[in-house]
Design a protein around this motif. Structure first.
Motif, mmCIF file in Angstrom:
data_model
loop_
_atom_site.group_PDB
_atom_site.id
_atom_site.type_symbol
_atom_site.label_atom_id
_atom_site.label_comp_id
_atom_site.label_asym_id
_atom_site.label_seq_id
_atom_site.Cartn_x
_atom_site.Cartn_y
_atom_site.Cartn_z
ATOM 1 N N ILE A 171 36.209 52.389 40.315
ATOM 2 C CA ILE A 171 34.938 52.868 40.863
ATOM 3 C C ILE A 171 34.923 52.687 42.378
ATOM 4 C CG2 ILE A 171 32.463 52.387 40.976
ATOM 5 C CD1 ILE A 171 32.594 51.725 37.980
ATOM 6 N N MET A 172 35.397 51.517 42.836
ATOM 7 C CA MET A 172 35.497 51.278 44.281
ATOM 8 C C MET A 172 36.376 52.324 44.947
ATOM 9 S SD MET A 172 35.845 47.193 45.014
ATOM 10 C CE MET A 172 36.333 47.559 46.699
ATOM 11 N N TYR A 173 37.524 52.570 44.345
ATOM 12 C CA TYR A 173 38.456 53.542 44.925
ATOM 13 C C TYR A 173 37.824 54.926 44.984
ATOM 14 C CZ TYR A 173 42.669 56.275 45.696
ATOM 15 O OH TYR A 173 43.596 57.146 46.209
ATOM 16 N N PHE A 174 37.162 55.315 43.892
ATOM 17 C CA PHE A 174 36.523 56.634 43.841
ATOM 18 C C PHE A 174 35.406 56.749 44.873
ATOM 19 C CE2 PHE A 174 32.902 59.052 42.069
ATOM 20 C CZ PHE A 174 33.456 60.326 42.102
ATOM 21 N N GLU B 54 47.108 34.469 47.086
ATOM 22 C CA GLU B 54 46.131 33.457 47.490
ATOM 23 C C GLU B 54 45.628 33.709 48.911
ATOM 24 O OE1 GLU B 54 45.701 28.578 47.771
ATOM 25 O OE2 GLU B 54 47.573 29.505 47.097
ATOM 26 N N ILE B 55 46.559 33.988 49.822
ATOM 27 C CA ILE B 55 46.157 34.241 51.214
ATOM 28 C C ILE B 55 45.345 35.534 51.298
ATOM 29 C CG2 ILE B 55 47.007 34.766 53.538
ATOM 30 C CD1 ILE B 55 49.424 32.978 52.907
ATOM 31 N N GLY B 56 45.824 36.559 50.599
ATOM 32 C CA GLY B 56 45.126 37.850 50.629
ATOM 33 C C GLY B 56 43.721 37.795 50.072
ATOM 34 N N SER B 57 43.472 36.831 49.180
ATOM 35 C CA SER B 57 42.136 36.729 48.581
ATOM 36 C C SER B 57 41.088 36.265 49.581
ATOM 37 C CB SER B 57 42.170 35.781 47.386
ATOM 38 O OG SER B 57 42.506 34.470 47.794
ATOM 39 N N TYR B 58 41.522 35.836 50.768
ATOM 40 C CA TYR B 58 40.587 35.439 51.815
ATOM 41 C C TYR B 58 40.580 36.415 52.997
ATOM 42 C CZ TYR B 58 40.435 30.991 49.339
ATOM 43 O OH TYR B 58 40.270 30.014 48.379
ATOM 44 N N VAL B 59 41.432 37.430 52.950
ATOM 45 C CA VAL B 59 41.470 38.450 54.000
ATOM 46 C C VAL B 59 40.422 39.511 53.661
ATOM 47 C CG1 VAL B 59 42.869 40.198 55.168
ATOM 48 C CG2 VAL B 59 43.913 38.041 54.435
ATOM 49 N N PRO B 60 39.415 39.704 54.494
ATOM 50 C CA PRO B 60 38.258 40.533 54.141
ATOM 51 C C PRO B 60 38.587 41.936 53.628
ATOM 52 C CG PRO B 60 37.857 39.382 56.194
ATOM 53 C CD PRO B 60 39.284 39.114 55.837
ATOM 54 N N PHE B 61 39.582 42.604 54.218
ATOM 55 C CA PHE B 61 39.826 44.001 53.869
ATOM 56 C C PHE B 61 40.486 44.169 52.500
ATOM 57 C CE2 PHE B 61 39.834 43.662 58.503
ATOM 58 C CZ PHE B 61 38.801 44.532 58.804
ATOM 59 N N ILE B 62 41.094 43.117 51.980
ATOM 60 C CA ILE B 62 41.724 43.222 50.654
ATOM 61 C C ILE B 62 41.222 42.156 49.686
ATOM 62 C CG2 ILE B 62 43.834 44.340 51.488
ATOM 63 C CD1 ILE B 62 45.195 41.631 51.515
ATOM 64 N N SER B 63 40.350 41.278 50.144
ATOM 65 C CA SER B 63 39.865 40.200 49.272
ATOM 66 C C SER B 63 39.034 40.736 48.110
ATOM 67 C CB SER B 63 39.034 39.195 50.074
ATOM 68 O OG SER B 63 37.881 39.810 50.635
ATOM 69 N N SER B 64 38.411 41.901 48.286
ATOM 70 C CA SER B 64 37.613 42.481 47.201
ATOM 71 C C SER B 64 38.493 42.903 46.030
ATOM 72 C CB SER B 64 36.808 43.679 47.704
ATOM 73 O OG SER B 64 37.636 44.609 48.366
ATOM 74 N N PHE B 65 39.813 43.003 46.243
ATOM 75 C CA PHE B 65 40.755 43.288 45.169
ATOM 76 C C PHE B 65 41.482 42.024 44.698
ATOM 77 C CE2 PHE B 65 40.507 47.172 47.733
ATOM 78 C CZ PHE B 65 40.184 48.113 46.768
ATOM 79 N N PHE B 66 41.865 41.178 45.651
ATOM 80 C CA PHE B 66 42.708 40.031 45.327
ATOM 81 C C PHE B 66 41.946 38.894 44.660
ATOM 82 C CE2 PHE B 66 46.789 40.460 48.034
ATOM 83 C CZ PHE B 66 46.828 41.822 47.766
ATOM 84 N N PHE C 57 31.687 41.439 45.298
ATOM 85 C CA PHE C 57 32.921 41.797 45.995
ATOM 86 C C PHE C 57 33.024 43.317 46.146
ATOM 87 C CE2 PHE C 57 34.690 37.507 45.055
ATOM 88 C CZ PHE C 57 35.238 37.248 46.298
ATOM 89 N N ALA C 58 32.640 44.038 45.087
ATOM 90 C CA ALA C 58 32.672 45.504 45.138
ATOM 91 C C ALA C 58 31.666 46.036 46.160
ATOM 92 C CB ALA C 58 32.389 46.083 43.754
ATOM 93 N N ILE C 59 30.449 45.473 46.165
ATOM 94 C CA ILE C 59 29.393 45.948 47.071
ATOM 95 C C ILE C 59 29.794 45.759 48.528
ATOM 96 C CG2 ILE C 59 27.045 45.465 47.886
ATOM 97 C CD1 ILE C 59 26.342 44.828 44.938
ATOM 98 N N PHE C 60 30.198 44.544 48.890
ATOM 99 C CA PHE C 60 30.545 44.285 50.289
ATOM 100 C C PHE C 60 31.869 44.952 50.672
ATOM 101 C CE2 PHE C 60 27.560 40.696 49.642
ATOM 102 C CZ PHE C 60 26.723 40.944 50.714
ATOM 103 N N GLY C 61 32.772 45.110 49.692
ATOM 104 C CA GLY C 61 34.009 45.836 49.980
ATOM 105 C C GLY C 61 33.738 47.284 50.308
#
Length: 405
Positions: free
Chosen positions: A178-181, A333-345, A276-280
């Protein structure tokens, strides 16, 4: 505030009244409705022409055959059933005779009887024959009760984490798609809309009465309102389908199969995944708006938005690949705190129990703060971005625009 809401309202109404938006929102419902309509008509046709006729020599036995799937009792005589078979109104018929305290059923048809219908008929016929046998044997009530004794079967189910985990995985993939779409759809349209405004005299007039930052915030708020409405319509449609479809005969079998998993998904829906989806989505829409404000020519919009799309693809594929390794990866683990990809990780780490609730809240806080700060920062530089018409390249345009206050 009044100016911001006015811009948001204008953006929202202009988009939501467009035929493109209506078609985009309604197309899944049209497709599902068309599919269900075809299924209903097919089922109706099957009910009308593919039902096996059961003809009874004793009409008092009708109650035993009522409710059987694929069976009709509308033909009261064997002659009528033969005519219906000849006219191809029915594929065949079964004549049930009860003479001499024996149940004898004879099937007449051009092809073998379907196993499921045959099984149902044999079960009913067996029950009727058993009743006749008991009556013929003159058994006492105690003996009849003893014969009616049935085996007991109990289920002791120890719920495993597999179903719960499967529900979380489906939730993750559902939200991700849904996020991707949504990002794919609204990032492009947002960048296109802002690029159309760029460099026009109308923007100078607007900025003379509405501060550029409020105008930008209003645009983002309006677009986010459209996204919320879009998702809200789908959520409402899904809820109504979940509640109403079980009431329709043609969809009962499908619902019986799907409902347990749907219940698991709903029960295990993690509210942090929603945020995470909303803010992403908010962050990517803001980035798309920034990309749209950098181009000079409309035809360059798709090229300008590509970095946003690449980030989405990296986050999505990275979460799937790294999340399937069976252990907590350092990159994950690191990516889960990076804002641009944390909504996935971070959601995939939560599903696999690699991250605690506190870690998820920290990641969510970083993502939310980044989305809000990016919105505020770009809004302050929006006038310099949107009024810049020199074709000096994306990076130089970005540098000039962000330096303009």
């Amino acid at each position: 505030m009044k100016q911001l809401l006015l811009v948001a309202k204008e953006t929202y109404l202009r988009q939501i009244k467009s035929w493109a938006f209506l078609l985009m929102v309604l197309s899944p419902f049209i497709f599902v409705g068309f599919t269900m309509g075809v299924s209903y008509l097919t089922g109706s046709a099957a009910n009308n022409s593919d039902k096996l006729a059961v003809v009874l020599s004793d009409s008092s036995l009708k109650k035993a055959f009522k409710g059987l799937d694929g069976v009709t009792l509308k033909y009261e005589t064997e002659t009528a059933a033969k005519k219906a078979q000849k006219a191809e109104d029915i594929p065949g018929y079964v004549f049930v005779d009860t003479s001499d305290n024996k149940i004898q059923a004879t099937y007449h048809g051009h092809s073998s009887l379907a196993k499921d219908i045959k099984g149902q008929l044999l079960q009913v016929l067996g029950g009727l024959q058993n009743q006749l046998n008991i009556a013929e044997a003159n058994l006492t009530p105690k003996q009849v009760k003893a014969l009616a004794q049935e085996p007991q079967f109990k289920e002791e189910i120890k719920e495993k984490g597999d179903l719960k985990k499967a529900g979380k995985y489906i939730t993750f993939f559902g939200l991700t798609f849904i996020m991707y779409f949504i990002i794919l759809t609204y990032a492009g349209s947002t960048a296109q809309e802002i690029a159309n405004e760029k460099g026009t005299k109308i923007m100078e007039v607007i900025f003379s009465s509405v501060p550029a930052n409020l105008y930008f915030y209003g645009r983002i708020l309006g677009i986010f309102g459209i996204i919320t409405s879009h998702l809200g319509i789908y959520a409402l449609g899904g809820f109504l389908a979940y509640k109403l479809l079980p009431n329709f005969e043609f969809s009962k079998d499908m619902i019986d199969i799907v409902k347990p998993m749907l219940d698991t998904i709903i029960d295990n829906l993690d509210w942090t995944m929603l945020f995470f989806a909303i803010f992403g989505i908010l962050l990517y829409v803001v980035l798309a708006a920034l990309c749209g404000s950098l181009v000079v020519r409309i035809e360059d919009v798709n090229k300008a938005v590509q970095p946003v799309m690449y980030l989405v693809v990296v986050g999505f594929i990275g979460a799937i690949v790294l999340g399937q390794q069976g252990h907590d990866n350092v990159i994950l683990e690191i990516g889960s705190y990076v804002p641009f990809i944390s909504s996935f990780f971070m959601p995939i780490r939560l599903i696999n129990s690699y991250a605690s609730t506190n870690e998820a809240l920290i990641s969510l806080g970083i993502l939310a703060a980044t989305a809000v700060l990016c919105t505020l920062y770009i809004g302050k530089s929006y006038a310099g971005l949107i009024l810049q018409t020199d074709d000096v390249g994306l990076f130089k345009s970005l540098k000039r625009g962000l330096n303009h206050k």
